[in-house]
Design an enzyme around this catalytic site. Structure first.
Site, PDB file in Angstrom:
ATOM      1  N   THR A 127     -33.398   6.102 -18.312  1.00 46.56           N
ATOM      2  CA  THR A 127     -33.685   7.385 -18.963  1.00 46.56           C
ATOM      3  C   THR A 127     -34.447   7.210 -20.273  1.00 46.56           C
ATOM      4  O   THR A 127     -34.884   8.200 -20.856  1.00 46.56           O
ATOM      5  CB  THR A 127     -32.364   8.142 -19.229  1.00 46.56           C
ATOM      6  OG1 THR A 127     -31.386   7.176 -19.583  1.00 46.56           O
ATOM      7  CG2 THR A 127     -31.912   8.928 -18.032  1.00 46.56           C
ATOM      8  N   LYS A 168     -22.400   3.614 -32.129  1.00 48.52           N
ATOM      9  CA  LYS A 168     -22.618   2.173 -32.031  1.00 48.52           C
ATOM     10  C   LYS A 168     -23.529   1.774 -33.194  1.00 48.52           C
ATOM     11  O   LYS A 168     -24.431   2.552 -33.524  1.00 48.52           O
ATOM     12  CB  LYS A 168     -23.319   1.819 -30.712  1.00 48.52           C
ATOM     13  CG  LYS A 168     -22.522   2.192 -29.469  1.00 48.52           C
ATOM     14  CD  LYS A 168     -23.389   2.045 -28.205  1.00 48.52           C
ATOM     15  CE  LYS A 168     -22.656   2.597 -26.989  1.00 48.52           C
ATOM     16  NZ  LYS A 168     -23.467   2.603 -25.760  1.00 48.52           N
ATOM     17  N   SER A 190     -20.987   5.489 -23.418  1.00 46.88           N
ATOM     18  CA  SER A 190     -22.366   5.888 -23.759  1.00 46.88           C
ATOM     19  C   SER A 190     -22.413   6.751 -25.010  1.00 46.88           C
ATOM     20  O   SER A 190     -21.474   7.500 -25.290  1.00 46.88           O
ATOM     21  CB  SER A 190     -22.949   6.684 -22.582  1.00 46.88           C
ATOM     22  OG  SER A 190     -24.130   7.341 -22.955  1.00 46.88           O
ATOM     23  N   ALA A 191     -23.535   6.661 -25.735  1.00 47.12           N
ATOM     24  CA  ALA A 191     -23.734   7.513 -26.917  1.00 47.12           C
ATOM     25  C   ALA A 191     -24.211   8.901 -26.525  1.00 47.12           C
ATOM     26  O   ALA A 191     -24.212   9.825 -27.343  1.00 47.12           O
ATOM     27  CB  ALA A 191     -24.774   6.870 -27.834  1.00 47.12           C
ATOM     28  N   SER A 192     -24.610   9.063 -25.275  1.00 50.78           N
ATOM     29  CA  SER A 192     -25.262  10.319 -24.863  1.00 50.78           C
ATOM     30  C   SER A 192     -24.269  11.455 -24.639  1.00 50.78           C
ATOM     31  O   SER A 192     -23.206  11.264 -24.038  1.00 50.78           O
ATOM     32  CB  SER A 192     -26.037  10.094 -23.570  1.00 50.78           C
ATOM     33  OG  SER A 192     -26.515  11.334 -23.092  1.00 50.78           O
ATOM     34  N   GLU A 228     -24.627  -3.765 -21.739  1.00 52.47           N
ATOM     35  CA  GLU A 228     -25.392  -2.998 -22.735  1.00 52.47           C
ATOM     36  C   GLU A 228     -26.854  -3.427 -22.796  1.00 52.47           C
ATOM     37  O   GLU A 228     -27.145  -4.607 -22.648  1.00 52.47           O
ATOM     38  CB  GLU A 228     -24.802  -3.269 -24.119  1.00 52.47           C
ATOM     39  CG  GLU A 228     -24.017  -2.165 -24.721  1.00 52.47           C
ATOM     40  CD  GLU A 228     -24.796  -0.908 -25.071  1.00 52.47           C
ATOM     41  OE1 GLU A 228     -26.034  -0.926 -25.105  1.00 52.47           O
ATOM     42  OE2 GLU A 228     -24.132   0.104 -25.313  1.00 52.47           O
ATOM     43  N   ASP A 229     -27.748  -2.466 -23.047  1.00 55.40           N
ATOM     44  CA  ASP A 229     -29.163  -2.830 -23.210  1.00 55.40           C
ATOM     45  C   ASP A 229     -29.639  -2.719 -24.659  1.00 55.40           C
ATOM     46  O   ASP A 229     -30.785  -3.039 -24.946  1.00 55.40           O
ATOM     47  CB  ASP A 229     -30.066  -1.938 -22.342  1.00 55.40           C
ATOM     48  CG  ASP A 229     -30.125  -0.515 -22.864  1.00 55.40           C
ATOM     49  OD1 ASP A 229     -29.070   0.025 -23.253  1.00 55.40           O
ATOM     50  OD2 ASP A 229     -31.227   0.047 -22.905  1.00 55.40           O
ATOM     51  N   ASP A 276     -22.683   0.840 -20.414  1.00 52.79           N
ATOM     52  CA  ASP A 276     -23.535   1.799 -21.099  1.00 52.79           C
ATOM     53  C   ASP A 276     -24.298   2.551 -20.001  1.00 52.79           C
ATOM     54  O   ASP A 276     -24.358   2.080 -18.859  1.00 52.79           O
ATOM     55  CB  ASP A 276     -24.493   1.037 -22.030  1.00 52.79           C
ATOM     56  CG  ASP A 276     -25.512   1.938 -22.669  1.00 52.79           C
ATOM     57  OD1 ASP A 276     -25.115   3.007 -23.186  1.00 52.79           O
ATOM     58  OD2 ASP A 276     -26.718   1.587 -22.661  1.00 52.79           O
ATOM     59  N   LEU A 277     -24.877   3.698 -20.340  1.00 52.24           N
ATOM     60  CA  LEU A 277     -25.577   4.483 -19.309  1.00 52.24           C
ATOM     61  C   LEU A 277     -27.101   4.304 -19.380  1.00 52.24           C
ATOM     62  O   LEU A 277     -27.716   3.700 -18.497  1.00 52.24           O
ATOM     63  CB  LEU A 277     -25.220   5.969 -19.477  1.00 52.24           C
ATOM     64  CG  LEU A 277     -25.944   6.926 -18.531  1.00 52.24           C
ATOM     65  CD1 LEU A 277     -25.461   6.755 -17.095  1.00 52.24           C
ATOM     66  CD2 LEU A 277     -25.720   8.377 -18.977  1.00 52.24           C
ATOM     67  N   ASP A 278     -27.686   4.825 -20.486  1.00 46.89           N
ATOM     68  CA  ASP A 278     -29.148   4.825 -20.611  1.00 46.89           C
ATOM     69  C   ASP A 278     -29.663   3.397 -20.727  1.00 46.89           C
ATOM     70  O   ASP A 278     -29.295   2.667 -21.651  1.00 46.89           O
ATOM     71  CB  ASP A 278     -29.565   5.614 -21.862  1.00 46.89           C
ATOM     72  CG  ASP A 278     -29.187   7.086 -21.782  1.00 46.89           C
ATOM     73  OD1 ASP A 278     -29.472   7.706 -20.751  1.00 46.89           O
ATOM     74  OD2 ASP A 278     -28.603   7.610 -22.748  1.00 46.89           O
ATOM     75  N   LYS A 328     -33.016   3.038 -29.031  1.00 43.88           N
ATOM     76  CA  LYS A 328     -32.073   2.774 -27.934  1.00 43.88           C
ATOM     77  C   LYS A 328     -30.649   2.671 -28.479  1.00 43.88           C
ATOM     78  O   LYS A 328     -30.414   1.937 -29.446  1.00 43.88           O
ATOM     79  CB  LYS A 328     -32.432   1.484 -27.203  1.00 43.88           C
ATOM     80  CG  LYS A 328     -33.589   1.671 -26.250  1.00 43.88           C
ATOM     81  CD  LYS A 328     -33.798   0.440 -25.399  1.00 43.88           C
ATOM     82  CE  LYS A 328     -34.953   0.649 -24.442  1.00 43.88           C
ATOM     83  NZ  LYS A 328     -35.316  -0.596 -23.770  1.00 43.88           N
ATOM     84  N   GLY A 329     -29.741   3.382 -27.861  1.00 41.05           N
ATOM     85  CA  GLY A 329     -28.338   3.332 -28.271  1.00 41.05           C
ATOM     86  C   GLY A 329     -28.044   4.138 -29.519  1.00 41.05           C
ATOM     87  O   GLY A 329     -26.896   4.241 -29.943  1.00 41.05           O
ATOM     88  N   ARG A 348     -28.525  11.128 -31.156  1.00 35.79           N
ATOM     89  CA  ARG A 348     -29.623  12.096 -31.240  1.00 35.79           C
ATOM     90  C   ARG A 348     -29.952  12.434 -32.694  1.00 35.79           C
ATOM     91  O   ARG A 348     -31.116  12.436 -33.095  1.00 35.79           O
ATOM     92  CB  ARG A 348     -29.222  13.369 -30.483  1.00 35.79           C
ATOM     93  CG  ARG A 348     -30.406  14.206 -30.051  1.00 35.79           C
ATOM     94  CD  ARG A 348     -29.940  15.468 -29.343  1.00 35.79           C
ATOM     95  NE  ARG A 348     -29.060  15.201 -28.217  1.00 35.79           N
ATOM     96  CZ  ARG A 348     -28.279  16.112 -27.635  1.00 35.79           C
ATOM     97  NH1 ARG A 348     -28.278  17.350 -28.078  1.00 35.79           N
ATOM     98  NH2 ARG A 348     -27.504  15.799 -26.622  1.00 35.79           N
ATOM     99  N   ASN A 357     -25.208  13.816 -22.802  1.00 36.87           N
ATOM    100  CA  ASN A 357     -25.616  14.277 -21.473  1.00 36.87           C
ATOM    101  C   ASN A 357     -25.113  13.353 -20.362  1.00 36.87           C
ATOM    102  O   ASN A 357     -25.548  13.471 -19.214  1.00 36.87           O
ATOM    103  CB  ASN A 357     -27.151  14.345 -21.410  1.00 36.87           C
ATOM    104  CG  ASN A 357     -27.722  15.358 -22.396  1.00 36.87           C
ATOM    105  OD1 ASN A 357     -27.345  16.529 -22.375  1.00 36.87           O
ATOM    106  ND2 ASN A 357     -28.597  14.913 -23.281  1.00 36.87           N
TER     107      ASN A 357
END
Ligand code: BG6
Ligand code: MG
Length: 221
Positions: free
Chosen positions: A17, A145, A114-116, A169-170, A9-11, A45-46, A49, A118
């Protein structure tokens, strides 16, 4: 030895972020007269948007038009991107690079999940894009997710069977997505929150090379 796919995962896993998402959502919520706490931010989180804005409006008991909804989403992202534009590699979370490089040295496969929307911009800002064999982000998925779609596409792009993939994952939703994908789930954060994960580490500084090596040799993983 079977090749493994490591999906990050990213964020909140690679970069912190969450603090920028928080600032942008807080400004937006306050402009609507809705209070927004760090605790509520945890729950985003996760979360995509669109769903994040829906939740904030639910918390504030607000209904708005579709046009207003679209405008707010754009405003939020523009503010978020202002924070992102100032990012550099100093914002990579501790020991992320060590873990990525250990996996690369072992000749294993790495994907982003990632869900982002960006994600690619952020990976470029922190100069990590080259370390990934595949990138799957919010622009590639139709289901958020805890649906496993993002990780299953990642596995497919790496050409590795899901049961040979390991997810970092966080978020609770992300751990559930990894479990639903039949992958090994590794939580990065608090064990109390991420109790559904197969393993939990506070951060990557707590994950030693022996643990990573065991993941590679474990035939069930
Ligand atoms: C997730 C974050 O990775 O991406 C969420 O944890 C965020 O907080 C989601 O809402 C979507 O991100 P973006 O960048 O497309 O707004
Ligand atoms: Mg995350």
């Amino acid at each position: 030895m079977t090749k493994k796919g490591f999906i990050f995962d990213l964020d909140g896993v690679i970069v912190d972020t969450a603090k920028y998402h928080f600032l942008a959502w807080q400004n937006l919520a306050n402009s609507l007269g809705i209070s927004f706490t760090e605790e509520q931010n945890e729950q985003l989180k996760g979360v995509s948007r669109v769903r994040s804005l829906e939740k904030i409006l639910e918390w504030g008991n607000k209904t708005i038009s579709e046009e207003e909804f679209t405008r707010l989403m754009t405003d939020k992202n523009e503010e978020y991107l202002k924070y992102i534009s100032k990012m550099d590699d100093s914002e990579i979370l501790p020991d992320v690079v060590r873990v990525l490089d250990t996996i690369i040295k072992k000749d294993q496969m790495i994907a982003l999940g990632s869900a982002s929307k960006n994600a690619r911009v952020i990976l470029d800002k922190v100069a990590l894009r080259d370390k990934f064999h595949a990138i799957v982000d919010g622009t590639n998925v139709t289901k958020a997710k805890p649906d496993p779609e993002v990780f299953l596409i990642g596995a497919k792009e790496l050409n590795i069977a899901p049961e040979h993939c390991i997810v970092f994952e966080d978020s609770v939703a992300g751990i559930q997505a990894a479990n639903a994908a039949n992958m090994i789930s590794i939580g990065i954060g608090e064990a109390k929150i991420l109790h559904e994960a197969d393993y939990v580490f506070k951060d990557f500084t707590e994950m030693n090379d022996d643990f990573l090596n065991n993941l590679l040799t474990n035939q069930n993983a």
